[in-house]
Design an enzyme around this catalytic site. Structure first.
Site, PDB file in Angstrom:
ATOM      1  N   LYS A   1       0.700  -4.284  -7.993  1.00 20.91           N
ATOM      2  CA  LYS A   1       1.786  -3.376  -7.614  1.00 20.91           C
ATOM      3  C   LYS A   1       2.460  -2.760  -8.839  1.00 20.91           C
ATOM      4  O   LYS A   1       3.019  -1.670  -8.762  1.00 20.91           O
ATOM      5  CB  LYS A   1       2.843  -4.115  -6.796  1.00 20.91           C
TER       6      LYS A   1
HETATM    7  C1  PLP Z   1      -2.062  -9.717  -4.372  1.00 20.54           C
HETATM    8  C2  PLP Z   1      -2.308  -8.727  -3.290  1.00 20.54           C
HETATM    9  N1  PLP Z   1      -3.570  -8.414  -2.976  1.00 20.54           N
HETATM   10  C3  PLP Z   1      -3.858  -7.530  -2.032  1.00 20.54           C
HETATM   11  C4  PLP Z   1      -2.859  -6.896  -1.292  1.00 20.54           C
HETATM   12  C5  PLP Z   1      -3.244  -5.888  -0.269  1.00 20.54           C
HETATM   13  O1  PLP Z   1      -2.994  -4.584  -0.730  1.00 20.54           O
HETATM   14  P1  PLP Z   1      -2.704  -3.398   0.277  1.00 20.54           P
HETATM   15  O2  PLP Z   1      -1.457  -3.745   1.000  1.00 20.54           O
HETATM   16  O3  PLP Z   1      -2.530  -2.215  -0.564  1.00 20.54           O
HETATM   17  O4  PLP Z   1      -3.848  -3.344   1.204  1.00 20.54           O
HETATM   18  C6  PLP Z   1      -1.523  -7.204  -1.562  1.00 20.54           C
HETATM   19  C7  PLP Z   1      -0.400  -6.591  -0.858  1.00 20.54           C
HETATM   20  O5  PLP Z   1      -0.521  -5.949   0.132  1.00 20.54           O
HETATM   21  C8  PLP Z   1      -1.244  -8.106  -2.605  1.00 20.54           C
HETATM   22  O6  PLP Z   1       0.003  -8.372  -2.953  1.00 20.54           O
HETATM   23  N1  LIG Z   2       1.318  -7.029  -0.022  1.00 23.08           N
HETATM   24  C1  LIG Z   2       2.435  -6.175  -0.111  1.00 23.08           C
HETATM   25  C2  LIG Z   2       2.884  -5.664   1.234  1.00 23.08           C
HETATM   26  C3  LIG Z   2       3.578  -4.346   1.093  1.00 23.08           C
HETATM   27  O1  LIG Z   2       2.634  -3.433   0.678  1.00 23.08           O
HETATM   28  P1  LIG Z   2       2.916  -2.012   0.085  1.00 23.08           P
HETATM   29  O2  LIG Z   2       1.733  -1.787  -0.786  1.00 23.08           O
HETATM   30  O3  LIG Z   2       2.991  -1.095   1.227  1.00 23.08           O
HETATM   31  O4  LIG Z   2       4.191  -2.017  -0.683  1.00 23.08           O
HETATM   32  C4  LIG Z   2       3.514  -6.924  -0.857  1.00 23.08           C
HETATM   33  O5  LIG Z   2       3.157  -7.677  -1.721  1.00 23.08           O
HETATM   34  O6  LIG Z   2       4.671  -6.791  -0.599  1.00 23.08           O
END
Ligand code: PLP
Ligand SMILES: N[C@@H](CCOP(=O)(O)O)C(=O)O
Length: 476
Positions: free
Chosen positions: A118
């Site tokens: 993120k």
């Molecule tokens: C460590 C981790 N891997 C994978 C994901 C999945 O990513 P996305 O929500 O963009 O599908 C998340 C959060 O959503 C995450 O925090």
């Molecule tokens: N896995 C995410 C969930 C929120 O996802 P976002 O990519 O829409 O912000 C988290 O860690 O909070």
């Protein structure tokens, strides 16, 4: 590449105003409840992509993001913001590739300040939003939902910024202790961590309810930093480009397996493909919360209740960005999206129309890794390669291992550092990963957070009261 000075963004639900890039950044969710996408996809020729091979990460970020900005931010400023954002990463390559097999690679996305992917988007988004707000003399109230990683990354990126108050809702008791401390130990007055008595889907639903309450939204100048915000997606496209180029693109195709929850990360991969990166396979990897894998199999998107797993950040059933894909797969027919999303809101399910399902299946594969698969993959990866994967990465490794062998290299996205989930990693492998020294005292820092019921009205009241109190303190 020539850049149109008027890139417009449209809502997947078709009834919100069309906006330019800077307004889309501040809007978060469209006013009709939809998600913004660019009206047309920019195209990078193979020659243009080839010229980016080997360039520093921030330069590639500038080149990839620039056509989406449509001239609304000057080139010199955009380049500087990219430079500053990626200077916060502790690896010179920002998102390095690690080879784990003859044709298998991990794309490490966790070298930023909070040890999860993120940070890649959030470090840039905070700088972009700050610039837009400052240039307009505005303040914004950010309300975000997190299953663990978005919250910490957002707080780290926005803490102390004078143009924003940031409220992060996390599911009480369902994030790892490290994730919780990353959200609850910031001391800055503009940061507000809130534990909600519910799941991540409840937190995300509250955020969307606040956005859809247009009076509240306007009163507090509501903004969002979840991947509903286009600014998050576009920044995540960049590492698909850098990693593909490093493995021979644009002259050789590359495949990706992506641990998936809210569908933002894998949708960024889809965008990379749409703009010209030769991606052979895009694999959606889910944990036991496998709604996306089931949807690709059966065509039915159907909630069945979230179960807690050792990869808690992916414990999600309402996968926001799937709406962006539905819009594309339905030939950009916003009426179809409105109907499907109406079905989801009313009955917790919808059926993807046949042609759209075919379009989705032609772009994506999907697989699920249960709890035992995930733990076994952490163990076997360590034994075979010496690599300690976090549980989210292990979900994707497990799914990638079951894909048919192909000539294209398979890149699995490593989305978090194992030290964010020490208990799960230790239970699976016997090795307890330590936090890096610069975060060594995290678990001793004092926590500060509120606890609220799963009730959007209670959250709205809390946000307004807190934001007012901060503003009054700042004025005296
Ligand atoms: C460590 C981790 N891997 C994978 C994901 C999945 O990513 P996305 O929500 O963009 O599908 C998340 C959060 O959503 C995450 O925090
Ligand atoms: N896995 C995410 C969930 C929120 O996802 P976002 O990519 O829409 O912000 C988290 O860690 O909070």
């Amino acid at each position: 590449m020539e850049v149109s000075s008027s890139v417009k963004y449209v809502s997947t639900r078709g009834t919100a105003p069309q906006l330019g890039f800077c307004d889309v950044l501040l809007a978060g969710l469209a006013r009709d409840g939809g998600l913004y996408v660019p009206e047309t996809w920019p195209a990078f020729s193979p020659e243009t992509l080839a010229r980016l091979a080997g360039r520093p990460y921030d330069e590639v970020a500038f080149a990839v993001i620039r056509p989406f900005v449509g001239g609304e931010i000057g080139d010199a400023l955009l380049a500087r913001l990219c430079r500053e954002a990626y200077a916060t990463f502790r690896h010179p390559a920002v998102t390095p590739l690690v080879q784990t097999g003859p044709n298998a690679f991990l794309l490490e996305l966790f070298h930023g300040p909070t040890l999860a992917f993120k940070d890649v988007a959030m470090q840039l988004l905070a700088r972009l939003m700050d610039h837009v707000l400052a240039s307009r003399g505005l303040r914004a109230t950010i309300v975000g939902a997190t299953s663990g990683d978005t919250g910490g990354a957002a707080i780290e990126a926005f803490r102390g910024r004078t143009a924003t108050d940031i409220f992060i809702l996390f599911p009480k008791g369902r994030v790892s202790p490290v994730q919780q401390r990353q959200m609850t130990t910031a001391r800055e007055a503009n940061v507000h961590a809130v534990a909600i008595e519910g799941s991540f889907d409840d937190c995300q639903a509250i955020v969307k309810q606040l956005f859809n309450d247009l009076k509240f939204r306007d009163r507090v100048a509501l903004s969002g930093v979840n991947s509903i915000n286009w600014g998050r997606i576009v920044a995540q496209v960049v590492y698909y480009v850098t990693s593909a180029l490093a493995l021979g693109a644009p002259w050789r195709p590359v495949s990706f397996t992506v641990p998936t929850g809210n569908f933002g990360d894998v949708f960024a991969g889809y965008v990379a493909k749409r703009i010209g990166v030769p991606i052979e396979r895009l694999v959606i990897a889910t944990n036991a919360n496998d709604i996306l894998a089931r949807t690709l199999e059966s065509g039915r998107y159907e909630k069945s209740g979230v179960v807690p797993t050792q990869s808690p950040s992916m414990d999600i059933e309402v996968s926001s960005n799937f709406e962006r894909l539905l819009y594309e797969a339905a030939g950009r027919d916003d009426a179809v999206v409105r109907q499907l999303m109406g079905g989801l809101a009313q009955s917790g399910a919808f059926t993807v129309p046949g042609p759209a399902l075919e379009a989705i299946r032609s772009e994506f594969a999907a697989g699920r890794a249960g709890e035992d698969d995930t733990a076994a993959t952490m163990r076997s990866t360590l034994a075979a390669t010496g690599y300690l994967a976090d549980p989210h990465t292990a979900v994707a490794l497990s799914v990638a291992a079951r894909m048919d062998v192909s000539a294209a290299p398979m890149v699995t996205l490593a989305t978090a550092h194992p030290a964010k989930f020490p208990a799960a990693v230790e239970a699976a492998t016997g090795v307890r990963p330590a936090l890096p020294s610069w975060l060594g005292d995290l678990m001793e820092r004092e926590e500060r957070f509120a606890v609220l019921p799963n009730d959007s009205a209670a959250v709205a009241r809390f946000v307004e009261e807190r934001a007012r109190a901060v503003a009054e303190r700042a004025a005296t």
